[in-house]
Design a protein around this motif. Structure first.
Motif, PDB file in Angstrom:
ATOM      1  N   GLY A  52       8.833   8.046  -1.173  1.00  0.00           N
ATOM      2  CA  GLY A  52       8.329   6.683  -1.016  1.00  0.00           C
ATOM      3  C   GLY A  52       9.422   5.654  -0.816  1.00  0.00           C
TER       4      GLY A  52
ATOM      5  N   TRP B  23       8.438  12.471  -5.265  1.00  0.00           N
ATOM      6  CA  TRP B  23       7.570  11.483  -4.612  1.00  0.00           C
ATOM      7  C   TRP B  23       8.154  10.080  -4.662  1.00  0.00           C
TER       8      TRP B  23
ATOM      9  N   CYS C 160      -0.860   2.903  -2.918  1.00  0.00           N
ATOM     10  CA  CYS C 160      -1.788   3.911  -2.406  1.00  0.00           C
ATOM     11  C   CYS C 160      -1.147   5.274  -2.167  1.00  0.00           C
ATOM     12  N   ASP C 161       0.163   5.306  -1.926  1.00  0.00           N
ATOM     13  CA  ASP C 161       0.828   6.569  -1.603  1.00  0.00           C
ATOM     14  C   ASP C 161       1.728   7.083  -2.736  1.00  0.00           C
ATOM     15  N   MET C 162       2.553   6.206  -3.314  1.00  0.00           N
ATOM     16  CA  MET C 162       3.473   6.655  -4.360  1.00  0.00           C
ATOM     17  C   MET C 162       2.804   6.753  -5.733  1.00  0.00           C
TER      18      MET C 162
ATOM     19  N   GLN D 276       0.822  -1.211   0.000  1.00  0.00           N
ATOM     20  CA  GLN D 276       0.000   0.000   0.000  1.00  0.00           C
ATOM     21  C   GLN D 276       0.856   1.261   0.000  1.00  0.00           C
ATOM     22  N   LEU D 277       2.057   1.185   0.565  1.00  0.00           N
ATOM     23  CA  LEU D 277       2.963   2.323   0.489  1.00  0.00           C
ATOM     24  C   LEU D 277       3.174   2.712  -0.977  1.00  0.00           C
TER      25      LEU D 277
END
Length: 211
Positions: A138, A134, A102-104, A98-99
């Protein structure tokens, strides 16, 4: 089952890897993101977000979101597993996945980059600075989360969902000439994964629609 995707989509890349790891044969149908086919009426009926991938199951269901599709395949075809057997291991694999997913990835996908250079008027240099920022944020976190775990892959001695997400993200970072030197664990795990047939067969440059 049919996978609607695009050769360079990292989200579709994830699903291809999982299918290969599990020996699942998928019919691959191209949705050309560069030409905007994802915004067509026909595809929008399958995926209202106008994103890839979409998995059409044997019973005609349209499944979206790559992590949800990967977990669907995990539940339907549990062997070999892409999640560890223990609860803590599964949580760790999902957190790393999810890192990235969903984030990167959402900050650097095609529609965001087009918005930056289109509506917001950023030039190419500013777009690349955004992208690389980004990736650094990440991967700094991801590399740190790998510290203290002397395993061949992200979680344990076999590929998990975390590796499935990592390899496509490294591919993207390489495309945009991001500096990966500070991430020895990420690079070593990626190299190890790429040597496996399931990952090699899923690589963007060997897909039929690669251009």
């Amino acid at each position: 089952m049919q996978l609607h995707g695009y050769f360079r989509s990292s989200a579709a890349y994830r699903v291809r890897i999982v299918a290969n790891l599990k020996g699942i044969e998928l019919e691959h149908l191209t949705v050309n993101l560069v030409k905007g086919e994802q915004r067509g009426d026909a595809y929008a009926k399958r995926n209202p977000q106008h994103l890839v991938p979409t998995l059409v199951t044997d019973d005609g269901l349209d499944l979206t979101q790559s992590l949800a599709i990967c977990e669907y395949l995990e539940e339907r075809y549990p062997s070999p597993p892409i999640l560890p057997a223990d609860a803590a291991g599964r949580a760790r694999a999902r957190a790393l996945s999810q890192l990235i997913a969903c984030d990167m990835h959402p900050l650097n996908n095609l529609r965001v980059l087009k918005h930056l250079t289109g509506e917001l008027g950023l030039d190419e240099a500013a777009k690349l600075a955004w992208y690389r920022h980004w990736v650094t944020v990440g991967f700094d976190a991801f590399e740190t989360m790998l510290d203290g775990f002397s395993t061949d892959f992200c979680v344990g001695d076999r590929p998990t969902l975390a590796d499935v997400c990592l390899v496509p993200q490294v591919f993207n970072a390489e495309r945009f000439d991001c500096d990966l030197v500070p991430y020895p664990r990420i690079r070593a795990i990626t190299e190890r994964c790429r040597a496996l047939p399931a990952f090699a067969k899923a690589a963007p440059d060997v897909q039929p629609d690669a251009t």
